[in-house]
Write a protein that holds these residues in place. Structure first.
Motif, PDB file in Angstrom:
ATOM      1  N   UNK A  73       0.822  -1.201   0.000  1.00  0.00           N
ATOM      2  CA  UNK A  73       0.000   0.000   0.000  1.00  0.00           C
ATOM      3  C   UNK A  73       0.859   1.255   0.000  1.00  0.00           C
ATOM      4  N   UNK A  74       2.123   1.162  -0.424  1.00  0.00           N
ATOM      5  CA  UNK A  74       2.994   2.333  -0.433  1.00  0.00           C
ATOM      6  C   UNK A  74       2.495   3.339  -1.451  1.00  0.00           C
ATOM      7  N   UNK A  75       2.557   4.614  -1.063  1.00  0.00           N
ATOM      8  CA  UNK A  75       2.066   5.675  -1.924  1.00  0.00           C
ATOM      9  C   UNK A  75       0.562   5.855  -1.845  1.00  0.00           C
ATOM     10  N   UNK A  76      -0.091   5.140  -0.928  1.00  0.00           N
ATOM     11  CA  UNK A  76      -1.542   5.251  -0.780  1.00  0.00           C
ATOM     12  C   UNK A  76      -1.854   5.798   0.591  1.00  0.00           C
ATOM     13  N   UNK A  77      -1.312   7.007   0.873  1.00  0.00           N
ATOM     14  CA  UNK A  77      -1.425   7.582   2.206  1.00  0.00           C
ATOM     15  C   UNK A  77      -2.843   7.948   2.597  1.00  0.00           C
ATOM     16  N   UNK A 123       0.650   6.808 -11.902  1.00  0.00           N
ATOM     17  CA  UNK A 123       1.517   5.638 -11.759  1.00  0.00           C
ATOM     18  C   UNK A 123       2.950   6.086 -11.969  1.00  0.00           C
ATOM     19  N   UNK A 124       3.783   6.056 -10.904  1.00  0.00           N
ATOM     20  CA  UNK A 124       5.156   6.537 -11.040  1.00  0.00           C
ATOM     21  C   UNK A 124       6.028   5.480 -11.697  1.00  0.00           C
ATOM     22  N   UNK A 125       7.299   5.777 -11.867  1.00  0.00           N
ATOM     23  CA  UNK A 125       8.200   4.881 -12.587  1.00  0.00           C
ATOM     24  C   UNK A 125       8.531   3.622 -11.788  1.00  0.00           C
ATOM     25  N   UNK A 130      -0.604   6.666  -7.022  1.00  0.00           N
ATOM     26  CA  UNK A 130      -0.848   7.864  -6.223  1.00  0.00           C
ATOM     27  C   UNK A 130      -2.146   8.497  -6.708  1.00  0.00           C
ATOM     28  N   UNK A 131      -3.066   8.717  -5.789  1.00  0.00           N
ATOM     29  CA  UNK A 131      -4.362   9.272  -6.144  1.00  0.00           C
ATOM     30  C   UNK A 131      -4.232  10.755  -6.486  1.00  0.00           C
ATOM     31  N   UNK A 132      -4.915  11.166  -7.562  1.00  0.00           N
ATOM     32  CA  UNK A 132      -4.924  12.573  -7.967  1.00  0.00           C
ATOM     33  C   UNK A 132      -6.292  13.209  -7.742  1.00  0.00           C
ATOM     34  N   UNK A 154       4.373  14.563  -9.287  1.00  0.00           N
ATOM     35  CA  UNK A 154       5.069  14.062  -8.101  1.00  0.00           C
ATOM     36  C   UNK A 154       4.833  14.943  -6.879  1.00  0.00           C
ATOM     37  N   UNK A 155       4.258  16.125  -7.075  1.00  0.00           N
ATOM     38  CA  UNK A 155       3.896  16.956  -5.922  1.00  0.00           C
ATOM     39  C   UNK A 155       2.804  16.296  -5.086  1.00  0.00           C
ATOM     40  N   UNK A 156       2.100  15.309  -5.662  1.00  0.00           N
ATOM     41  CA  UNK A 156       1.035  14.601  -4.954  1.00  0.00           C
ATOM     42  C   UNK A 156       1.499  13.243  -4.441  1.00  0.00           C
ATOM     43  N   UNK A 157       2.804  13.027  -4.411  1.00  0.00           N
ATOM     44  CA  UNK A 157       3.365  11.801  -3.853  1.00  0.00           C
ATOM     45  C   UNK A 157       4.029  12.106  -2.522  1.00  0.00           C
TER      46      UNK A 157
END
Length: 241
Positions: A73-77, A123-125, A130-132, A154-157
């Motif tokens: 669940x990383x990146x799903x804060x 979807x990062x590299x 990451x939800x927008x 990436x400002x939303x990560x």
């Protein structure tokens, strides 16, 4: 029809108006234009589905679905359910982000019936989600607001933009990159100058210098010499007459 799903109403209206969108802008450094901002919405023909094909041409080649891990669940804060590369979700690429990741239109519930509710995810590299935004309209506003600056998604990560991209943000969108500062100090960007103090007239009183005893004696001597010189000149004039 090919994927048995219906476009959300706002995205459908967008494609009825224009088949995709692309806008780039440059900055001039040493009289040489350098591409910087890029705003892209793929056309309908390029609205490709992710996760449905093999990464390689071999018959037993792995697919994105093989990377599924329900415990990751990383990146799903924000505790939202992340998209899945397998048949549980339908994922379509909206923006390739110049190779820095992918902005995707996600149908999160594809079984047993595809839900018409969609969300926009990044979807990062490293293949983390990451939800927008909830809607395409909200994402389109974000795209315009961030001017298509490099790596703005990436400002939303949790790890933010790179140092190089942050320099561009500080130049063209300083308030956007300092959102944490805004939340802590609401008046940090408010002009606090008091015009009454700036334009207040100041009446300066002349400062009188006190004479020292030596200066007083010197002044008295000079007056005495001037008086004697005047008396002698008067005496000479009277003798001449």
């Amino acid at each position: 029809q090919k994927n048995s799903c219906v476009l959300p109403e706002d995205l459908k209206n967008f494609y009825l108006m224009t088949d995709g969108f692309q806008m780039t802008w440059s900055v001039k450094t040493d009289d040489t234009p350098m591409p910087l901002g890029s705003m892209v919405i793929n056309s309908v023909s390029k609205l490709c589905r992710l996760g449905g094909s093999s990464m390689y041409t071999l018959p037993s080649a792995p697919t994105l679905a093989d990377l599924e891990d329900d415990t990751d669940e990383e990146g799903n804060g924000d505790k939202l359910e992340k998209p899945h590369f397998d048949s549980r979700s339908l994922i379509f690429e909206l923006d390739p982000c110049n190779g820095n990741g992918k902005v995707c239109l996600v149908y999160k519930h594809a079984e047993p019936v595809i839900s018409p509710d969609t969300e926009i995810w990044f979807l990062d590299r490293a293949l983390y989600w990451h939800f927008l935004t909830k809607t395409f309209t909200a994402y389109y506003r974000l795209l315009i607001t961030h001017l298509g600056l490099p790596e703005w998604q990436y400002a939303f990560t949790s790890y933010g933009v790179s140092p190089q991209a942050k320099q561009w943000f500080n130049m063209y969108k300083p308030i956007t990159i300092n959102t944490a500062l805004l939340s802590e100090e609401a008046d940090s960007f408010v002009n606090k100058l008091d015009p009454n103090k700036i334009f207040k007239s100041k009446n300066k009183t002349p400062v009188l210098k006190k004479k020292t005893p030596s200066q007083t004696l010197g002044f008295q001597k000079s007056q005495t010499s001037v008086t004697s010189a005047k008396s002698s000149s008067l005496a000479g004039n009277s003798s001449r007459k």
